[in-house]
Design an enzyme around this catalytic site. Sequence first.
Site, short mmCIF file in Angstrom:
data_model
loop_
_atom_site.label_atom_id
_atom_site.label_comp_id
_atom_site.label_asym_id
_atom_site.label_seq_id
_atom_site.Cartn_x
_atom_site.Cartn_y
_atom_site.Cartn_z
N GLU A 152 -2.79 -12.43 -17.17
CA GLU A 152 -1.77 -12.08 -16.28
C GLU A 152 -1.23 -13.76 -15.94
O GLU A 152 -0.31 -13.73 -15.20
CB GLU A 152 -2.31 -11.35 -15.11
CG GLU A 152 -3.15 -11.80 -14.25
CD GLU A 152 -3.58 -10.96 -13.32
OE1 GLU A 152 -2.50 -10.03 -12.97
OE2 GLU A 152 -4.65 -10.87 -12.88
N CYS A 179 -1.46 -2.79 -18.79
CA CYS A 179 -1.28 -2.11 -17.53
C CYS A 179 -0.04 -2.26 -16.53
O CYS A 179 -0.38 -1.96 -15.39
CB CYS A 179 -2.64 -1.99 -16.93
SG CYS A 179 -3.07 -3.72 -16.39
N ASP A 216 2.70 -9.45 -13.48
CA ASP A 216 2.50 -10.82 -13.28
C ASP A 216 2.73 -11.85 -14.25
O ASP A 216 3.31 -12.68 -13.92
CB ASP A 216 1.05 -10.92 -12.55
CG ASP A 216 0.80 -10.64 -11.04
OD1 ASP A 216 1.73 -10.75 -10.21
OD2 ASP A 216 -0.08 -10.46 -10.31
N HIS A 234 0.84 -1.39 -0.01
CA HIS A 234 -0.17 0.03 -0.13
C HIS A 234 0.79 1.40 0.00
O HIS A 234 0.70 2.29 -0.79
CB HIS A 234 -0.82 0.04 1.20
CG HIS A 234 -1.83 1.28 1.20
ND1 HIS A 234 -2.14 1.74 2.49
CD2 HIS A 234 -2.20 2.03 0.32
CE1 HIS A 234 -2.95 2.91 2.31
NE2 HIS A 234 -2.98 3.03 0.94
#
Length: 754
Positions: free
Chosen positions: A602, A673, A626, A361
Amino acid sequence: MLETLRHIVQEVNAASGLEQALRIIVHRVRDAMGTQVCSVYMRDPGSDRFIFRATEGLNQDQIGLAGLAPGEGLVGTVAEREEPLNLENAPSHPAFRFFPDIGEEPFHAFLGVPIIHQRQVLGVLVVQQAERRRFDEGEEAFLVTMSAQLAAVIAHARVTGAFDLDDKSDAVGARVSGVPGAPGIAIGNAVVVSPDADLYAVPRKEIEDRRAELHAFRTALARVREDIQKVADNLGGELSAEDRALFDVYLGILDDSKLGREVVSLIKAGQWAQGALSEVMIQHIRHFERMEHSYLRERAVDVKDLGTRMLAYLQAADKEIKVFPEQTILVGEELTASSLGEIPRDRLAGLISVRGSGNSHVAILARAMGVPTVMGAVDLPYTRLEGRQVVVDGYNGTVHLNPRPEVLARFEEVLDTDRALSRDLESLRDLPCETLDGHRLPLYVNTGLMADVARSLEQGAEGVGLYRTEVPFLLRERFPSEEEQRQIYRNQLEAFAPRPVTMRTLDIGGDKALPYFPIDEDNPFLGWRGIRVTLDHPEIFLAQVRAMIKANAGLNNLSIMLPMICNVSELDEALQLIHRSHEEILQEGVDASPPRIGVMVEVPSAVYQAQGLARRVDFLSVGSNDLTQYLLAVDRNNARVADLYHAMHPAVLHALNTVAQAARSEGKQVSICGELAGEPEGAVLLLAMGYDVLSMNATSLPKVKNALRNIHRAEARELLAEVLVMERAEDIHACVVGFLADHGLQRFIHTPME
């Protein structure tokens, strides 16, 4: 052997710095192997020579003076070959080099093994004996095992030694590897954030008011003594004599004049009370932990408990208002979002966290704020950094401690270039991302917080390619209700309207665990995460999808993206739930249009089923971070293997090209992305593959736009054809960098700085 190894590693771990660690190694290894000589040669980063740094059995006056280059002498040969060298008669070996003053004339048997950490030879560990003989296989195996065990410890001690005033050889230039958290360069002074009452996380700090620190320590000591006595008195009638004796042990430790005298001595020498207490208590804890008798070893727990109690009182009494320098580099074992809020934004230059990943985060928040960040810097001696000058290289995930003048000058030049580049690119905000031959390629942003919105729009974002819905979940102590989610999503959709916003359904698991919904697995990245969690808990999925669709009412700029899809059955099940949610909302009288639905590609299986997946949805979006990780079997958040993570690996580029072709064959939009889209090198290749949208962090958007506006799409396609036949990621990257340089775009490329 295992017991001997354990004891030596424990002792070295407890060393205060590199020199003490090396002295322990040569002494203990010589005794364990019964040899006459044990020495350590350490690589000097400045000269690249292997310097004689510690010995038991040779002339200690030569420590720090004698040295050999790689390939020079027996030690240099071991370092160059990166393998053991076991000789019966060392002087007869052709590589032998005689040092007249080192005192090794009487010794013939020689066994040297390299000390290697993260592929770098740090030094050579040597044992010698007078008699002519080869060390046997067991002895060689022991020394190899010892070297492997100690490599990481030595690496950490070496960095730590950069801050020991009595260790001049490593006084500057230490470099610690982590993983990139947020791009950019920051130069400033470290401010260490330590958690409450953690003896092992107290930063070192020098103070002027020693009398006040002495008073604080003695007050804390008295209060802990009162606490223990009070507990003992309250429970006195309920405890046996044996149990009551435990409190006597506690009080005895507190009354130990030696412990208090050691702390007082450090405070009088200029150390603040918390740091002095921490240093002394850790020494005593480690002393008890090394005891042979189990009863005495268990006393380490008692000492730690008492130290923690005293530290808590010291922290509570510390009313000092923390002063943040103008260029603050915030450092901690595990930084949190709340720790960022304590610093004025205009003084926060960079972040370094010992633990955590690029998906933490705090890293997501740092990217939104544009604060250069390095995560996972596991070898960082963070408690010794208070007030020290450090450089944060958020591009390459490295931290430079006490940088040498020439290194500092190079980073200052990069920082100046970045600032000038940002000013130059401001004029691009309202211009389209269009190649010289007229091809439009929209640039979107990845977001997760409302703080991202203003920055994204300032940079000219044309939409949101990835809104991480797990971020609002991470900020709460429970699952947000459907209405709470609707308000959050509505704010995001309104902020970007009429621009499109792609919201990814809850993607937890892997390294993103909710505190109120823990997922504890041995291999979390291959476990219960993404769509697997939400399909197993349809109540969570349905509430989120309903909130998204309701938030979209009257705006119609929503797209929903499904993470971690690995087969069409999962997709069919998710689609059924989304359609059901939409029907229910319509029945409630809410006039909401059905959203566009896409799949996040992914995992490798999705690459090979991309056409079937595209047939069922409105768009595909590749999560290249990923996907690269899974294709290469490399945890990109693990600093030990970060060098193996390469977004331009041939397998990755072929997979990306396959997905683009599959989407085109079904007439569907395809976007990406991941971090690759946010670098000019990657953006050029993605343009050539036919990607319709590139999504990235807001900071990267202007430089990608500028790069694409200065090339022809036809040229990019020629470049792609050239690199797709290459077999090495390094060759591909060099080729693309050369292409950008030929177009005058070299200033957009960031390369590792040693």
